[in-house]
Scaffold this motif. Structure first.
Motif, PDB file in Angstrom:
ATOM      1  N   ASP A  98       0.785  -1.240   0.000  1.00  0.00           N
ATOM      2  CA  ASP A  98       0.000   0.000   0.000  1.00  0.00           C
ATOM      3  C   ASP A  98       0.815   1.288   0.000  1.00  0.00           C
ATOM      4  O   ASP A  98       0.251   2.381   0.090  1.00  0.00           O
ATOM      5  N   ARG A  99       2.161   1.174  -0.118  1.00  0.00           N
ATOM      6  CA  ARG A  99       2.949   2.406  -0.067  1.00  0.00           C
ATOM      7  C   ARG A  99       4.328   2.170  -0.690  1.00  0.00           C
ATOM      8  O   ARG A  99       4.841   1.039  -0.672  1.00  0.00           O
ATOM      9  N   PRO A 100       4.938   3.220  -1.219  1.00  0.00           N
ATOM     10  CA  PRO A 100       6.238   3.083  -1.883  1.00  0.00           C
ATOM     11  C   PRO A 100       7.331   2.518  -0.985  1.00  0.00           C
ATOM     12  O   PRO A 100       8.138   1.694  -1.441  1.00  0.00           O
ATOM     13  N   LYS A 101       7.374   2.920   0.276  1.00  0.00           N
ATOM     14  CA  LYS A 101       8.432   2.436   1.165  1.00  0.00           C
ATOM     15  C   LYS A 101       8.382   0.919   1.307  1.00  0.00           C
ATOM     16  O   LYS A 101       9.420   0.242   1.295  1.00  0.00           O
ATOM     17  N   PHE A 120      -0.448  -8.229  -4.075  1.00  0.00           N
ATOM     18  CA  PHE A 120      -1.656  -7.485  -4.426  1.00  0.00           C
ATOM     19  C   PHE A 120      -1.519  -6.082  -3.843  1.00  0.00           C
ATOM     20  O   PHE A 120      -1.095  -5.932  -2.696  1.00  0.00           O
ATOM     21  N   ILE A 121      -1.878  -5.086  -4.613  1.00  0.00           N
ATOM     22  CA  ILE A 121      -1.935  -3.715  -4.101  1.00  0.00           C
ATOM     23  C   ILE A 121      -3.292  -3.498  -3.450  1.00  0.00           C
ATOM     24  O   ILE A 121      -4.337  -3.780  -4.060  1.00  0.00           O
ATOM     25  N   GLN A 122      -3.277  -3.012  -2.214  1.00  0.00           N
ATOM     26  CA  GLN A 122      -4.541  -2.686  -1.549  1.00  0.00           C
ATOM     27  C   GLN A 122      -4.997  -1.299  -1.985  1.00  0.00           C
ATOM     28  O   GLN A 122      -4.242  -0.327  -1.884  1.00  0.00           O
ATOM     29  N   VAL A 123      -6.234  -1.224  -2.458  1.00  0.00           N
ATOM     30  CA  VAL A 123      -6.817   0.056  -2.890  1.00  0.00           C
ATOM     31  C   VAL A 123      -7.908   0.438  -1.891  1.00  0.00           C
ATOM     32  O   VAL A 123      -8.813  -0.356  -1.607  1.00  0.00           O
ATOM     33  N   ASN A 124      -7.812   1.627  -1.368  1.00  0.00           N
ATOM     34  CA  ASN A 124      -8.790   2.149  -0.412  1.00  0.00           C
ATOM     35  C   ASN A 124      -9.953   2.738  -1.203  1.00  0.00           C
ATOM     36  O   ASN A 124     -10.070   3.948  -1.380  1.00  0.00           O
ATOM     37  N   THR A 125     -10.815   1.841  -1.712  1.00  0.00           N
ATOM     38  CA  THR A 125     -11.865   2.260  -2.645  1.00  0.00           C
ATOM     39  C   THR A 125     -12.858   3.240  -2.014  1.00  0.00           C
ATOM     40  O   THR A 125     -13.453   4.056  -2.706  1.00  0.00           O
ATOM     41  N   GLY A 126     -13.028   3.147  -0.695  1.00  0.00           N
ATOM     42  CA  GLY A 126     -13.946   4.055  -0.008  1.00  0.00           C
ATOM     43  C   GLY A 126     -13.289   5.333   0.470  1.00  0.00           C
ATOM     44  O   GLY A 126     -13.956   6.188   1.062  1.00  0.00           O
ATOM     45  N   GLU A 127     -11.969   5.454   0.204  1.00  0.00           N
ATOM     46  CA  GLU A 127     -11.199   6.629   0.618  1.00  0.00           C
ATOM     47  C   GLU A 127     -11.422   6.935   2.101  1.00  0.00           C
ATOM     48  O   GLU A 127     -11.606   8.082   2.508  1.00  0.00           O
ATOM     49  N   GLU A 128     -11.375   5.875   2.904  1.00  0.00           N
ATOM     50  CA  GLU A 128     -11.583   6.011   4.346  1.00  0.00           C
ATOM     51  C   GLU A 128     -10.260   6.339   5.034  1.00  0.00           C
ATOM     52  O   GLU A 128      -9.269   5.619   4.861  1.00  0.00           O
ATOM     53  N   GLN A 130      -9.167   5.978   8.002  1.00  0.00           N
ATOM     54  CA  GLN A 130      -8.651   5.010   8.974  1.00  0.00           C
ATOM     55  C   GLN A 130      -8.177   3.720   8.323  1.00  0.00           C
ATOM     56  O   GLN A 130      -7.637   2.849   8.983  1.00  0.00           O
ATOM     57  N   LYS A 131      -8.344   3.595   7.009  1.00  0.00           N
ATOM     58  CA  LYS A 131      -8.056   2.337   6.336  1.00  0.00           C
ATOM     59  C   LYS A 131      -6.796   2.440   5.481  1.00  0.00           C
ATOM     60  O   LYS A 131      -6.527   3.474   4.880  1.00  0.00           O
ATOM     61  N   SER A 132      -6.051   1.357   5.422  1.00  0.00           N
ATOM     62  CA  SER A 132      -4.856   1.308   4.580  1.00  0.00           C
ATOM     63  C   SER A 132      -5.263   1.236   3.108  1.00  0.00           C
ATOM     64  O   SER A 132      -6.407   0.961   2.777  1.00  0.00           O
ATOM     65  N   GLY A 133      -4.287   1.460   2.251  1.00  0.00           N
ATOM     66  CA  GLY A 133      -4.529   1.316   0.816  1.00  0.00           C
ATOM     67  C   GLY A 133      -4.287   2.612   0.063  1.00  0.00           C
ATOM     68  O   GLY A 133      -4.443   3.705   0.611  1.00  0.00           O
ATOM     69  N   VAL A 134      -3.909   2.467  -1.200  1.00  0.00           N
ATOM     70  CA  VAL A 134      -3.726   3.655  -2.039  1.00  0.00           C
ATOM     71  C   VAL A 134      -5.095   4.151  -2.492  1.00  0.00           C
ATOM     72  O   VAL A 134      -6.046   3.370  -2.625  1.00  0.00           O
ATOM     73  N   LEU A 173     -12.803  -1.634  -8.229  1.00  0.00           N
ATOM     74  CA  LEU A 173     -11.527  -2.360  -8.183  1.00  0.00           C
ATOM     75  C   LEU A 173     -11.299  -3.105  -9.491  1.00  0.00           C
ATOM     76  O   LEU A 173     -10.184  -3.109 -10.035  1.00  0.00           O
ATOM     77  N   ALA A 174     -12.356  -3.749  -9.999  1.00  0.00           N
ATOM     78  CA  ALA A 174     -12.235  -4.502 -11.252  1.00  0.00           C
ATOM     79  C   ALA A 174     -11.863  -3.591 -12.413  1.00  0.00           C
ATOM     80  O   ALA A 174     -11.066  -3.961 -13.287  1.00  0.00           O
TER      81      ALA A 174
END
Length: 217
Positions: A98-101, A120-128, A130-134, A173-174
């Motif tokens: 979920d991050r470049p580092k 797998f890249i985690q995508v924060n689809t809800g743009e929350e 508190q949640k991880s993901g790009v 996501l799809a």
């Protein structure tokens, strides 16, 4: 519910979507489950499991591997950079890049160890917050960045917000995966995996519906 009931529902959902159930991987999420429950599922022949924490996985799976042989372990919780080496040595797949580092750390360790789990890249689809993901708007750039590091990127993962229709997030996501030529879609849990399958999921993550409710005591 039971493992056989879940696999039956998967097969029905795949057929309804015009897909083959053979294209789906069921990840039995065994976090915080007592070892006897995990052993019972292993005894049924299942070999693909998911853990949230590296430390818990390290305390559980080496012994199970000695008894049961090949086990396909997926890390599905947030991964701290300082746990990356241990994660790579334990798991066959990591769903939470979920991050470049973290990407650069995995690339360095991959060179050192000579192998790397599927990513797998985690995508924060809800743009929350508190949640991880790009964020969805940054996903394409991050996919390119990970590929430039020559890492084995196979797909995307999301966890939809609890109070929103998950299908909207699965569809998003799809769409991101399709335009980036990624085949893997890690999406869908106990309450919504049929909807995820209808929208192209390749990996579904089911815990309590297989093992029973978790005991956090």
């Amino acid at each position: 519910m039971s493992l056989s009931e879940i696999t039956g529902r998967m097969a029905k959902a795949a057929a309804n979507a015009g897909r083959s159930v053979d294209d789906l991987k069921l990840i039995a999420v065994s976090k915080v489950q007592p070892n006897e429950r995990v052993a019972a599922v292993l005894d049924e022949g299942h070999r693909t499991f998911g853990e949230n924490k590296v430390q818990e996985a390290a305390g559980k799976w080496p012994a199970f591997r000695e008894t049961y042989g090949d086990i396909n372990l997926h890390l599905i919780g947030p991964l701290q950079t300082n746990k990356a080496r241990q994660a790579m040595q334990l798991a066959q797949a990591i769903h939470t890049l979920d991050r470049p580092k973290l990407a650069t750390t995995l690339a360095r360790l991959s060179d050192e160890l000579g192998s790397c789990p599927d990513l797998f890249i985690q995508v924060n689809t809800g743009e929350e917050p508190q949640k991880s993901g790009v964020l969805p708007a940054e996903a394409d750039a991050f996919v390119a960045e990970v590929r430039a590091l020559d890492l084995p990127l196979v797909g995307l993962m999301c966890i939809p917000p609890v109070n929103e229709e998950p299908s909207l997030h699965f569809a998003l996501l799809a769409k991101i995966a399709e335009r980036n030529g990624l085949a893997g879609l890690s999406m869908g849990m106990s309450g919504d995996f049929e909807r995820a399958i209808a929208l192209g999921a390749t990996h579904i993550r089911v815990g309590s519906a297989i093992f029973g409710e978790r005991d956090y005591g």
